[in-house]
Design an enzyme around this catalytic site. Sequence first.
Site, PDB file in Angstrom:
ATOM      1  N   ASN A   1     -10.435  -2.745  -6.315  1.00 18.38           N
ATOM      2  CA  ASN A   1      -9.633  -1.842  -7.149  1.00 18.38           C
ATOM      3  C   ASN A   1     -10.250  -1.591  -8.531  1.00 18.38           C
ATOM      4  O   ASN A   1      -9.929  -0.605  -9.187  1.00 18.38           O
ATOM      5  CB  ASN A   1      -8.198  -2.374  -7.331  1.00 18.38           C
ATOM      6  CG  ASN A   1      -7.343  -2.248  -6.085  1.00 18.38           C
ATOM      7  OD1 ASN A   1      -6.387  -3.001  -5.900  1.00 18.38           O
ATOM      8  ND2 ASN A   1      -7.665  -1.291  -5.200  1.00 18.38           N
TER       9      ASN A   1
ATOM     10  N   ASP B   1       0.830  -1.202   0.000  1.00 23.45           N
ATOM     11  CA  ASP B   1       0.000   0.000   0.000  1.00 23.45           C
ATOM     12  C   ASP B   1       0.870   1.259   0.000  1.00 23.45           C
ATOM     13  O   ASP B   1       1.997   1.248   0.501  1.00 23.45           O
ATOM     14  CB  ASP B   1      -0.907  -0.028   1.241  1.00 23.45           C
ATOM     15  CG  ASP B   1      -2.056   0.958   1.131  1.00 23.45           C
ATOM     16  OD1 ASP B   1      -2.309   1.466   0.027  1.00 23.45           O
ATOM     17  OD2 ASP B   1      -2.700   1.215   2.160  1.00 23.45           O
ATOM     18  N   GLY B   2       0.321   2.336  -0.552  1.00 19.95           N
ATOM     19  CA  GLY B   2       0.983   3.637  -0.451  1.00 19.95           C
ATOM     20  C   GLY B   2       1.574   4.182  -1.738  1.00 19.95           C
ATOM     21  O   GLY B   2       2.217   5.230  -1.725  1.00 19.95           O
TER      22      GLY B   2
ATOM     23  N   ARG C   1     -11.614   1.922  -9.220  1.00 19.31           N
ATOM     24  CA  ARG C   1     -10.747   3.110  -9.379  1.00 19.31           C
ATOM     25  C   ARG C   1     -10.966   3.723 -10.769  1.00 19.31           C
ATOM     26  O   ARG C   1     -11.508   3.065 -11.655  1.00 19.31           O
ATOM     27  CB  ARG C   1      -9.282   2.707  -9.213  1.00 19.31           C
ATOM     28  CG  ARG C   1      -8.992   2.309  -7.794  1.00 19.31           C
ATOM     29  CD  ARG C   1      -7.520   2.195  -7.540  1.00 19.31           C
ATOM     30  NE  ARG C   1      -7.314   1.921  -6.128  1.00 19.31           N
ATOM     31  CZ  ARG C   1      -6.191   2.128  -5.471  1.00 19.31           C
ATOM     32  NH1 ARG C   1      -5.145   2.623  -6.101  1.00 19.31           N
ATOM     33  NH2 ARG C   1      -6.095   1.859  -4.195  1.00 19.31           N
TER      34      ARG C   1
ATOM     35  N   THR D   1     -10.453  -6.970  -5.690  1.00 23.08           N
ATOM     36  CA  THR D   1     -11.764  -6.908  -6.361  1.00 23.08           C
ATOM     37  C   THR D   1     -12.291  -5.465  -6.290  1.00 23.08           C
ATOM     38  O   THR D   1     -12.963  -4.998  -7.196  1.00 23.08           O
ATOM     39  CB  THR D   1     -12.769  -7.879  -5.687  1.00 23.08           C
ATOM     40  OG1 THR D   1     -12.633  -7.779  -4.273  1.00 23.08           O
ATOM     41  CG2 THR D   1     -12.520  -9.319  -6.072  1.00 23.08           C
TER      42      THR D   1
END
Length: 248
Positions: free
Chosen positions: A75, A27-28, A78, A73
């Site tokens: 994502n 993440d990040g 986005r 799932t």
Amino acid sequence: MNSSTSFHVPEGLDISKLPKHIAIIMDGNGRWAEKRLMNRIRGHEAGAETVRAIVRTCREIGIPILTLFAFSTENWQRPKIEVATLMVLLKKFIDSEQNEMIENNIRLNAIGQLEKLPKDVRISLKRTMDLTGKNKGMLLNLALSYGGRAEIVDMVKVLAGKAIDGKMDPHSITPEIVADHLYTAGMPDPDLLIRTSGEMRISNFLLWQIAYTEIFITDTLWPDFGRDEFLSILIDFQNRERRFGNVV
Ligand code: FPP
């Protein structure tokens, strides 16, 4: 990445007591880019470089299984351009790492609702999975279009189907049978779950499999994460006492 490459064992790391399976929530990437006033996509590109470095480190020190949460799932929701770029990056990674995986005896596998991936990504994945299918040095498991709840629902559907067809007595279902019907069938549960960028949540990752997994959360953003911090987390892991619900 070659297994014969000599590498300096960091002080405090016991190479005979490494986790057998490490899972990572990477993440990040977005925050890394935003901090630099860059497009989020640049963050994912930088994140792909970290993936390369961590895969190499795992192969070098002898981690048998590495599972990376590359696309969830959720994502899919986005912005279209971000999803499309992530898919391009993914395909690029698979294609560009194919030879290195073959040379270094790494088997590529993918878990998740793979049928939802674009066709070109599925073709690349299948080709590399076929070409590396017999490799025994390390298993690199990419979680793609993966969700822990969807995985459990898929497992329930299969078991319910077997029960209806009379192939399985529902009363005979055990935790081992459940595990054998998950995407991770045949793999040991992760010993260690690492999450970068500081959020204290699981985000629908490997819900069943992490029942007794040691969790390590670092504030470092994924593109800034690297070999040294990874090895220091392994040392921290080796100093933890795992009781699996028992007493010492
Ligand atoms: C989370 O960062 C990361 C992802 C959704 C994708 C992870 C993808 C990569 C590391 C690169 C491509 C993958 C491979 C295997 C080569 P975020 O965008 O949620 O970051 P934020 O929380 O800071 O917005």
